[in-house]
Design an enzyme around this catalytic site. Structure first.
Site, PDB file in Angstrom:
ATOM      1  CG  ASN A   1      -1.743   1.208   1.389  1.00 15.99           C
ATOM      2  OD1 ASN A   1      -1.775   2.062   0.488  1.00 15.99           O
ATOM      3  ND2 ASN A   1      -2.444   1.325   2.514  1.00 15.99           N
ATOM      4  CD1 TRP A   2       3.389   0.965  -2.901  1.00 14.21           C
ATOM      5  CD2 TRP A   2       3.463   2.156  -4.790  1.00 14.21           C
ATOM      6  NE1 TRP A   2       4.062   0.221  -3.836  1.00 14.21           N
ATOM      7  CE2 TRP A   2       4.116   0.924  -5.011  1.00 14.21           C
ATOM      8  CE3 TRP A   2       3.384   3.063  -5.855  1.00 14.21           C
ATOM      9  CZ2 TRP A   2       4.697   0.584  -6.235  1.00 14.21           C
ATOM     10  CZ3 TRP A   2       3.956   2.726  -7.080  1.00 14.21           C
ATOM     11  CH2 TRP A   2       4.607   1.499  -7.269  1.00 14.21           C
ATOM     12  CE  LYS A   3      -0.187   3.059   4.830  1.00 17.29           C
ATOM     13  NZ  LYS A   3      -0.111   3.154   6.283  1.00 17.29           N
TER      14      LYS A   3
ATOM     15  CG  HIS B   1      -5.824   1.755   5.197  1.00 15.67           C
ATOM     16  ND1 HIS B   1      -5.365   2.713   6.076  1.00 15.67           N
ATOM     17  CD2 HIS B   1      -4.820   0.865   5.044  1.00 15.67           C
ATOM     18  CE1 HIS B   1      -4.117   2.400   6.426  1.00 15.67           C
ATOM     19  NE2 HIS B   1      -3.767   1.288   5.814  1.00 15.67           N
TER      20      HIS B   1
ATOM     21  CD  GLU C   1      -2.952   5.273   6.827  1.00 15.29           C
ATOM     22  OE1 GLU C   1      -2.917   5.314   5.581  1.00 15.29           O
ATOM     23  OE2 GLU C   1      -2.076   4.689   7.505  1.00 15.29           O
TER      24      GLU C   1
ATOM     25  CD  GLU D   1      -3.332  -2.549   7.273  1.00 12.81           C
ATOM     26  OE1 GLU D   1      -2.220  -2.778   6.793  1.00 12.81           O
ATOM     27  OE2 GLU D   1      -3.983  -1.529   7.019  1.00 12.81           O
TER      28      GLU D   1
ATOM     29  N   GLY E   1       2.596   2.316  10.850  1.00 12.53           N
ATOM     30  CA  GLY E   1       3.519   3.439  10.711  1.00 12.53           C
ATOM     31  C   GLY E   1       4.212   3.830  12.007  1.00 12.53           C
TER      32      GLY E   1
ATOM     33  CB  SER F   1       5.408  -1.755  11.994  1.00  8.67           C
ATOM     34  OG  SER F   1       4.996  -0.417  12.275  1.00  8.67           O
TER      35      SER F   1
ATOM     36  N   GLY G   1       2.981  -1.143   4.287  1.00  7.99           N
ATOM     37  CA  GLY G   1       3.003   0.290   3.996  1.00  7.99           C
ATOM     38  C   GLY G   1       4.423   0.741   3.692  1.00  7.99           C
ATOM     39  N   GLY G   2       5.066   1.326   4.697  1.00  9.93           N
ATOM     40  CA  GLY G   2       6.385   1.937   4.512  1.00  9.93           C
ATOM     41  C   GLY G   2       7.400   1.064   3.788  1.00  9.93           C
TER      42      GLY G   2
END
Ligand code: 13P
Length: 251
Positions: free
Chosen positions: A9-11, A95, A97, A167, A173, A213, A234-235
């Site tokens: 997920n590149w957000k 998600h 967010e 999640e 994150g 993470s 993610g990251g």
């Protein structure tokens, strides 16, 4: 046996050049991998250029959201047809967010999940508790409620298009990953709930990803858990070396 599924997920990251470079780098690293399903989910505006970079590879394309109507006066929204037109197979829905920053409700997410399946997309449906909910001992209650509401109205046949991503919000994150035992405990509860809501075959067939993470150093310990079938990253999905190492570890 459930085939492992690792999605990135590149957000709201990358630009037109770095999105294509990231996708091309992954194609080079991962082209021989066929024992793991791999997908990347760039921002909407880079879907087409990333699709071109992924063409003729095993890496599938996904989007980070979709609207439930198929066309019309919905300023700023994107339909399933548009995502299909851009070569998307998957779409991330619910998600944390979008739940907690944008304010999406379980009811809205449920409409999107149903529209995505009808529109021929494969939803990656996210659930997870806040830190205060975990600390209050409400993790199972919160996740169960999100799943019951998010999958409401789906039959056994249609629900199998869905991948669930657990999640925990406190792990996203933050560098604070759930322990493999914490992940397994919730994943096992989710699979039991799927059996209650649908049946044993459906529960055994559906994939449940962990996200929060996830990185190269914790991939193996998470993935050996019996009910962890993949990762939503993610990251670490923004770095060719990290994401491809995670996929290779699983392969
Ligand atoms: P991080 O891997 O950066 O914690 O993000 C997880 C996530 O939200 C994936 O959807």
């Amino acid at each position: 046996m459930r085939k492992p599924f690792i999605a990135g997920n590149w957000k709201m990251n990358t630009n037109s050049a770095t999105a294509v470079a990231l996708a091309s780098g992954l194609v080079k690293e991962l082209d021989s991998v066929d024992t793991v399903d791999v997908s990347v989910c760039p921002p909407f505006v880079y879907l087409q250029s990333v699709a071109a970079a992924l063409s003729a590879s095993n890496i599938a394309l996904g989007a980070q959201d979709v609207f439930y109507e198929s066309n019309g006066a919905f300023t700023g929204e994107i339909s399933c047809e548009m995502l299909k037109d851009c070569s998307c197979s998957y779409v991330i829905l619910g998600h944390s967010e979008r739940r907690h920053i944008i304010g999406e409700t379980d009811e809205l997410i449920n409409k999107k999940v149903k529209a995505a399946i009808s529109g021929g997309l494969l939803p990656i449906f996210c659930v997870g508790e806040l830190l205060e909910e975990r600390d209050a001992g409400k993790t199972m209650e919160v996740v169960e409620s999100q799943i019951r509401k998010g999958l409401d109205g789906l039959c056994k046949e249609r629900v199998q298009a869905v991948t669930i991503a657990y999640e925990p919000v406190w792990a996203i994150g933050t560098g604070r990953t759930a322990t493999p035992q914490q992940a397994q405990e919730v994943h096992a509860m989710i699979r039991g709930l799927l059996e209650t809501l649908f049946d044993k075959n459906v529960a055994q067939a559906m994939r449940i990803q962990y996200g929060g993470s996830a990185k190269p150093s914790n991939t193996a310990e998470l993935m050996v858990q019996p009910d962890v079938d993949g990762l939503l990253v993610g990251g670490a999905s923004l770095k060719v070396a990290d994401f491809s190492q995670m996929v290779k570890t699983v392969a």
